[in-house]
Design an enzyme around this catalytic site. Structure first.
Site, PDB file in Angstrom:
ATOM      1  CG  PHE A 188      -1.617   5.500   8.751  1.00  0.00           C
ATOM      2  CD1 PHE A 188      -1.642   5.111   9.702  1.00  0.00           C
ATOM      3  CD2 PHE A 188      -2.914   6.156   8.262  1.00  0.00           C
ATOM      4  CE1 PHE A 188      -3.058   5.637  10.676  1.00  0.00           C
ATOM      5  CE2 PHE A 188      -3.731   6.369   8.796  1.00  0.00           C
ATOM      6  CZ  PHE A 188      -4.299   6.259  10.142  1.00  0.00           C
ATOM      7  CB  ILE A 189      -2.946   0.320   5.611  1.00  0.00           C
ATOM      8  CG1 ILE A 189      -2.191   0.160   4.954  1.00  0.00           C
ATOM      9  CG2 ILE A 189      -4.463  -0.119   4.654  1.00  0.00           C
ATOM     10  CD1 ILE A 189      -2.186  -1.156   5.215  1.00  0.00           C
TER      11      ILE A 189
ATOM     12  CG  HIS B  38      -2.274  -0.624   1.446  1.00  0.00           C
ATOM     13  ND1 HIS B  38      -3.337  -0.145   0.581  1.00  0.00           N
ATOM     14  CD2 HIS B  38      -2.719  -2.304   1.063  1.00  0.00           C
ATOM     15  CE1 HIS B  38      -4.092  -1.435   0.565  1.00  0.00           C
ATOM     16  NE2 HIS B  38      -3.503  -2.497   0.432  1.00  0.00           N
TER      17      HIS B  38
END
Length: 471
Positions: free
Chosen positions: A423-424, A371
């Site tokens: 950070f997702i 991500h």
């Protein structure tokens, strides 16, 4: 491929608005099974007498013999019960659908004449009232073709609908292939639904086993006419209330001349008809009327993607990016037991999530590290995947002030330095402000807690991506 053919979802939590004519709140389908003269009998070439759905308690087949009491029960249905029901429904102005066993119809010309004079629909109930379950497909097709030919000969036109009752796993498919506009060999829903078999499409109009007078002659019985009436009334009240709330349904009532045609039981039916006719917005159609209405208002829909029917390459191409840069999840999910329940967003989301949840920690970490940072360098360079780009834009992360950009750069760096993955967060569940508020709260977690939270967010992102592709 491991495919499960049963459809356990149907219309799901949001059934379509039936749009019954005149804004009706409920459609009630009264069905009369005409079987008298089509039951098992050595006169009909059968090896034994009938033993099902009669007044004879504990009946068993009499091998090679006629059964005088059993025959008398069935004869009552033709001689008296039919005419009593005919008078009731013609006086009430309610047309019926008849499930006609073709051999029975052939032995009842005056009853057939009365059905047609009343404008009733005569559908096929098979040639003889016998089990189809053990028939090879070719044999069942031949029996059904024979029933249709005799039906046309006796009635003057072929049937448009089919109900076997004692059906096989091939019956609905065969009925579709033989040109039926509707088939009733299911008890799986409160609304019609389309089914397709090898390019033959038919409308399934579900039938009933509970609001059915057969329960006067079986183990799970109605104790008397009041119990029958109260059960019909309760069913009507619940479905009518659903219709008033904007979700109209249909309600089938199954009848047999030799059972409900008895005076004491018919008193309950008359009372029920009086009750429903005291309500506004009650439609009492024949099943062919339901079929024609549904075909007009809800024609069959052929979705662009049916996941459970896709070949592996197409499946992975369509869903390989649901988990960021991790097509292996779709590859493994294709190997699961997929079926109609996985052709909708939540179903396929669950299949993909199962693969993600059972992957090794190293594999799940690879998904997390795939991500991009929120509003990071890849976004600035316009190198995000189409999915990530659209998601970040939906929260306004593509239009930051200098102060906001500085915040994200520092927060992303601090988070990744602590946990080893970016950070997702599912931005479609948030605004820019709530995303910024979440950073300090989550960076305070220990790694195990935050790893689990990041995985939950990845699953949530997958849900929204699937929701954009599937029902």
């Amino acid at each position: 491929m491991n495919r499960y053919p049963r459809n356990m979802i149907g219309y799901g939590p949001t059934p379509p608005d039936a749009k019954w004519p005149g804004g009706a709140k409920i459609a009630i389908s009264f069905v009369l099974n005409y079987e008298e003269g089509g039951e098992n009998n050595i006169l009909h070439g059968d090896p034994a007498s009938e033993a099902f759905l009669s007044e004879v308690i504990g009946a068993v087949p009499w091998e090679g013999k006629r059964h005088w009491n059993m025959e008398s029960v069935y004869e009552y249905g033709a001689r008296a019960g039919f005419w009593r029901l005919h008078r009731l429904f013609t006086d009430a102005g309610i047309p019926l659908t008849v499930y006609g066993v073709t051999d029975a119809l052939a032995r009842s010309p005056e009853q057939v004449w009365a059905m047609q004079e009343a404008g009733w629909e005569i559908a096929s109930h098979g040639k003889k009232w016998i089990e189809h379950k053990d028939m090879p497909e070719a044999e069942e097709r031949a029996v059904m073709e024979e029933a249709i030919a005799l039906h046309k000969e006796v009635v003057g036109e072929p049937p448009l609908g089919w109900y076997t009752g004692r059906c096989s796993m091939n019956t609905v498919k065969l009925a579709a292939e033989l040109g039926m506009k509707w088939v009733a060999d299911t008890i799986d829903d409160d609304l019609p639904h389309w089914e397709s078999y090898d390019n033959h499409e038919t409308l399934v109009i579900p039938y009933t086993m509970d609001t059915n007078d057969m329960r006067f002659a079986g183990p799970a019985t109605f104790g008397g006419q009041e119990e029958f009436y109260e059960y019909l009334k309760a069913t009507f009240d619940v479905l009518y209330a659903e219709g008033e709330a904007g979700s109209p349904k249909m309600f089938s009532i199954g009848m047999h001349c030799r059972l409900l045609g008895r005076p004491g039981r018919m008193a309950a039916l008359k009372k029920f008809i009086d009750y429903i006719q005291s309500h506004e917005g009650v439609w009492c159609p024949r099943r062919i009327d339901i079929a024609e209405h549904w075909a007009k208002e809800h024609p069959p829909v052929h979705p662009d993607m049916v996941p459970s029917q896709m070949e592996k390459d197409a499946f992975v191409a369509a869903f390989g990016s649901i988990y960021e840069h991790s097509p292996w999840i779709a590859e493994r999910a294709w190997e699961l037991e997929l079926g109609p329940v996985h052709d909708r967003a939540i179903g396929l989301w669950n299949a993909l999530a199962r693969i993600f949840r059972t992957a090794s920690e190293e594999e799940r970490l690879s998904v997390l590290t795939a991500h991009p940072d929120l509003a990071g360098k890849l976004a600035a360079a316009k190198r995000l995947t189409a999915e990530s780009s659209g998601e970040q834009a939906s929260a306004g992360l593509d239009a930051l002030t200098d102060e906001e950009r500085t915040f994200f750069e520092k927060a992303n760096a601090d988070y990744t330095a602590k946990f080893g993955f970016p950070f997702i967060i599912c931005v479609k569940d948030h605004t820019k402000a709530t995303i910024m508020e979440a950073f300090p709260e989550r960076i305070a977690h220990d790694r195990e807690t935050e790893f689990a939270e990041a995985c939950r967010q990845v699953e949530r992102i997958a849900y929204h991506r699937l929701k954009d592709l599937l029902p």
